[in-house]
Design an enzyme around this catalytic site. Sequence first.
Site, PDB file in Angstrom:
ATOM      1  N   ARG A 223       6.282   2.574  -8.970  1.00 18.75           N
ATOM      2  CA  ARG A 223       5.976   3.652  -7.865  1.00 18.75           C
ATOM      3  C   ARG A 223       6.764   2.753  -7.185  1.00 18.75           C
ATOM      4  O   ARG A 223       7.427   1.290  -6.986  1.00 18.75           O
ATOM      5  CB  ARG A 223       4.726   3.674  -7.766  1.00 18.75           C
ATOM      6  CG  ARG A 223       4.046   3.026  -7.001  1.00 18.75           C
ATOM      7  CD  ARG A 223       2.537   3.496  -6.499  1.00 18.75           C
ATOM      8  NE  ARG A 223       2.996   4.090  -4.894  1.00 18.75           N
ATOM      9  CZ  ARG A 223       2.417   3.295  -3.827  1.00 18.75           C
ATOM     10  NH1 ARG A 223       1.818   1.744  -3.616  1.00 18.75           N
ATOM     11  NH2 ARG A 223       3.187   4.185  -2.583  1.00 18.75           N
ATOM     12  N   GLU A 265       9.854  -2.218  -2.683  1.00 19.32           N
ATOM     13  CA  GLU A 265       8.906  -3.240  -3.465  1.00 19.32           C
ATOM     14  C   GLU A 265       8.767  -2.234  -4.334  1.00 19.32           C
ATOM     15  O   GLU A 265       8.184  -0.912  -4.382  1.00 19.32           O
ATOM     16  CB  GLU A 265       7.183  -3.631  -2.820  1.00 19.32           C
ATOM     17  CG  GLU A 265       7.099  -4.075  -2.128  1.00 19.32           C
ATOM     18  CD  GLU A 265       5.502  -4.557  -1.625  1.00 19.32           C
ATOM     19  OE1 GLU A 265       5.335  -4.918  -0.554  1.00 19.32           O
ATOM     20  OE2 GLU A 265       5.078  -3.398  -1.968  1.00 19.32           O
ATOM     21  N   LYS A 317       3.374  -0.095   9.521  1.00 13.50           N
ATOM     22  CA  LYS A 317       4.068  -1.099   8.843  1.00 13.50           C
ATOM     23  C   LYS A 317       4.602  -1.981  10.469  1.00 13.50           C
ATOM     24  O   LYS A 317       5.264  -2.579   9.734  1.00 13.50           O
ATOM     25  CB  LYS A 317       5.764  -0.013   8.735  1.00 13.50           C
ATOM     26  CG  LYS A 317       5.237   0.571   6.866  1.00 13.50           C
ATOM     27  CD  LYS A 317       5.757   1.854   7.084  1.00 13.50           C
ATOM     28  CE  LYS A 317       5.641   2.240   5.119  1.00 13.50           C
ATOM     29  NZ  LYS A 317       5.761   2.269   4.148  1.00 13.50           N
TER      30      LYS A 317
END
Lengths: 346, 201
Positions: A223, A265, A317
């Site tokens: 993912r 990521e 974030k």
Amino acid sequence: MAIAFKQETFRDDFSYRNSAENIRRFPFPFDRDEYMYAVNMEPHVKGQKGTAFENLIDIDEHYVAEMRDRALVLKEDPLRYQALPHMMAAQWDTLELLMEEQAVGFPEHFTLARNGDQWRWINRPLGIDDTFTFGDRSTLPCEPLEYITRQAQGDFCIVDQRDGNLWMDAGMVTTQADWSLDFDIGMNFMEWHGPVPLAHQMGVFDRALKFLLNLQQGKPTRRFNWTMTINPRLDTSPENYHKWGPDRATVTTGNVGDKVHLRVEVQSLWRLPRSNAILFVIRCYLMNMNELVTVPKWARRFPRVLRTLPPELIDYKGLTRYRQTTIDWLSKFDDGEPTSPGTFPD
Amino acid sequence: MLVEGIKSRPVYMGLSIQPRARRHIFALEGEGAHALLDRKAALDSTALSRSEILYAPRGSQGKGNDEALRALGADMFFAAPTIATLLFRLRGTLTTAHMGTRLYIAGTEGFIGQAMIVALDHGMDHASVITEHRGSLARRVQCVHCKGVTEDVTHSPFPCGHCGLPLLVRDHYSRRLGAFQGVNIDAEEPGSAPDPEELFL
């Protein structure tokens, strides 16, 4: 083709940059003009040549510099690497997996020669040529997980599976987006995701856990996750937040292009054969805004994504201080044209 | 009331006496004495003859809880002057413990956390340890920067007792450390920390 490894830094003078070829292979995570949490798992299978998915364990031009940065982090704070005592079988599983994948994907740089349990590992970019006995800890200079993750890009966690849950019981974490292995080690899946907003209520973690508990050997999954980082800094750990936090207040209209980075990521998850644990690879990619806007589709899409973020995600974030400045700067590159589906450049 | 909904935070289900246990070890602190005293009815002579009670009065010193616990007539009773001495004794007890031993912990969250660490170190499954939160809501907090633990934190932000950085107390709890996480609150703009609020009385 051999990779030309760059000499560059992720701290102090921040000389990290992407070559034009490396920008094209960047794993841009947005397949549409908006973003919200989802389980977003897909099979981790090989993708096209010239992308970050050409191999299942990816090495790029930043490999040597990233390994040097990891070594610096570990000198300052050895607790970034930890493994609980029952994880030794999983450590060897991980060493095997990473050596095999790197040797198969990049034979000009890595060679693994096996003769029973006598293994010889050659890592040419880092100048390593070691012979050891697989399964015998005393034949390596350090624990097997530490040994191999000092030679592999990305962060690595090994999660143990028991009692219908996953447990964060080992890891090498030096390139993280603000979470602490030292604090989270030993936690279960729900516990280590405790601070994430919105997703618990959406049932994302319940579904993801159920999915992962059934992960099969030989069928890894992946993912995306993403955030933004000021300066090309890999070590955005909570441990050092008081050192890198001030960077967030330095963004101006004049320096957005250089300072503001999209941090992606690619997380891949692998069932390990002996231990039945799961290896969780968190491979981090950084690209500054000047580099991002060289791909017209991404230049249009990214400001649109930033505009649609829910307030909880902006806060979680850590984008609050510079999101609007970044949108304003990026908007020059968004002519309002529709974007094509999918993540890759047109 | 305790803050609800923190996924990493343990749930303290309350001290229910397990009648089939071969040994009961009670580690109690301060107001935690009442967690056991309130269940006197469940303690028959068999259970008491298999019980060891360890008690650190702390803030409840002088309220007579130690005498009330002693009067239960357990097989063993130990009054500890401090948490540290209680944990030392608990380590000794668990080192020689057998299968069928039940551990019960009651008191402030910081105490439960520290006693739980001892239990985990001795191979007990955290889910098998029976816990009850009593007394102050003060938190035990680990500074994520210097790793120092500050006890009895009632305010957020508060200055780290070790490195001095002003720390926000996050709702993220580590069982292994027995502590909440403290993160520098004014890292992005040093000197901008808001006034401390009394949140965990």
